[in-house]
Design a protein around this motif. Structure first.
Motif, mmCIF file in Angstrom:
data_model
loop_
_atom_site.group_PDB
_atom_site.id
_atom_site.type_symbol
_atom_site.label_atom_id
_atom_site.label_comp_id
_atom_site.label_asym_id
_atom_site.label_seq_id
_atom_site.Cartn_x
_atom_site.Cartn_y
_atom_site.Cartn_z
ATOM 1 N N SER A 1 145.803 67.117 -41.597
ATOM 2 C CA SER A 1 144.950 67.548 -42.696
ATOM 3 C C SER A 1 143.668 66.735 -42.824
ATOM 4 O O SER A 1 142.690 67.203 -43.385
ATOM 5 N N GLY A 2 143.688 65.506 -42.327
ATOM 6 C CA GLY A 2 142.529 64.654 -42.519
ATOM 7 C C GLY A 2 141.777 64.349 -41.247
ATOM 8 O O GLY A 2 142.216 64.648 -40.142
ATOM 9 N N LEU A 3 140.627 63.747 -41.437
ATOM 10 C CA LEU A 3 139.814 63.327 -40.310
ATOM 11 C C LEU A 3 140.209 61.925 -39.892
ATOM 12 O O LEU A 3 140.605 61.111 -40.719
ATOM 13 N N SER A 4 140.090 61.639 -38.640
ATOM 14 C CA SER A 4 140.418 60.318 -38.108
ATOM 15 C C SER A 4 139.265 59.830 -37.244
ATOM 16 O O SER A 4 138.716 60.591 -36.459
ATOM 17 N N THR A 5 138.944 58.569 -37.374
ATOM 18 C CA THR A 5 137.887 57.992 -36.560
ATOM 19 C C THR A 5 138.488 57.354 -35.317
ATOM 20 O O THR A 5 139.692 57.068 -35.259
ATOM 21 N N ILE A 6 137.651 57.112 -34.348
ATOM 22 C CA ILE A 6 138.107 56.460 -33.127
ATOM 23 C C ILE A 6 138.545 55.034 -33.431
ATOM 24 O O ILE A 6 139.519 54.544 -32.865
ATOM 25 N N ARG A 7 137.855 54.387 -34.361
ATOM 26 C CA ARG A 7 138.230 53.026 -34.738
ATOM 27 C C ARG A 7 139.653 52.975 -35.325
ATOM 28 O O ARG A 7 140.424 52.079 -35.017
ATOM 29 N N GLU A 8 140.011 53.959 -36.155
ATOM 30 C CA GLU A 8 141.360 54.024 -36.713
ATOM 31 C C GLU A 8 142.406 54.166 -35.605
ATOM 32 O O GLU A 8 143.442 53.508 -35.629
ATOM 33 N N MET A 9 142.117 55.050 -34.655
ATOM 34 C CA MET A 9 143.063 55.260 -33.562
ATOM 35 C C MET A 9 143.167 54.021 -32.682
ATOM 36 O O MET A 9 144.264 53.644 -32.270
ATOM 37 N N ALA A 10 142.047 53.383 -32.404
ATOM 38 C CA ALA A 10 142.055 52.185 -31.571
ATOM 39 C C ALA A 10 142.838 51.062 -32.250
ATOM 40 O O ALA A 10 143.620 50.359 -31.598
ATOM 41 N N ASP A 11 142.665 50.902 -33.550
ATOM 42 C CA ASP A 11 143.416 49.877 -34.284
ATOM 43 C C ASP A 11 144.906 50.186 -34.311
ATOM 44 O O ASP A 11 145.739 49.293 -34.194
ATOM 45 N N ALA A 12 145.251 51.459 -34.445
ATOM 46 C CA ALA A 12 146.665 51.846 -34.497
ATOM 47 C C ALA A 12 147.379 51.570 -33.174
ATOM 48 O O ALA A 12 148.541 51.175 -33.169
ATOM 49 N N TYR A 13 146.688 51.769 -32.065
ATOM 50 C CA TYR A 13 147.303 51.573 -30.754
ATOM 51 C C TYR A 13 146.977 50.227 -30.127
ATOM 52 O O TYR A 13 147.484 49.908 -29.054
#
Length: 69
Positions: free
Chosen positions: A22-34
Motif C-alpha cells: 500500500s505504501g511507497l518505499s525508498t531505496i534507502r529503506e530497502m538498503a537499510d532493511a537488507y
C-alpha cells in the motif's frame, strides 16, 4: 543453484515491495532493511527488465511500489 548478485538484489527489491503493497518505499529503506548499499538496488531498479513490475514515483520524495493493474 547459484544466483548472481544482480538477481539476488532484484529479488530483495520485489520481496520488500510485496510486503508493503500500500505504501511507497525508498531505496534507502530497502538498503537499510537488507544491510546492503543502495547503489546496487538503484542499478537493479533502473535496468530495463520486466516493464510493469515496479512503478517509480519521480520527484524530490520519489519512491517505488509494485505496479498493480
Amino acid at each position: 543453484m547459484r544466483l548472481t548478485d544482480c538477481i539476488d538484489n532484484a529479488l530483495c527489491v520485489l520481496f520488500y515491495l510485496s510486503v508493503r503493497p500500500s505504501g511507497l518505499s525508498t531505496i534507502r529503506e530497502m538498503a537499510d532493511a537488507y544491510g546492503i548499499s543502495g547503489d546496487p538496488l538503484t542499478k537493479v531498479v533502473q535496468q530495463p527488465g520486466d516493464p510493469g513490475s515496479v512503478e517509480t514515483v519521480r520527484g524530490r520524495r520519489g519512491a517505488l511500489r509494485l505496479f498493480r493493474s
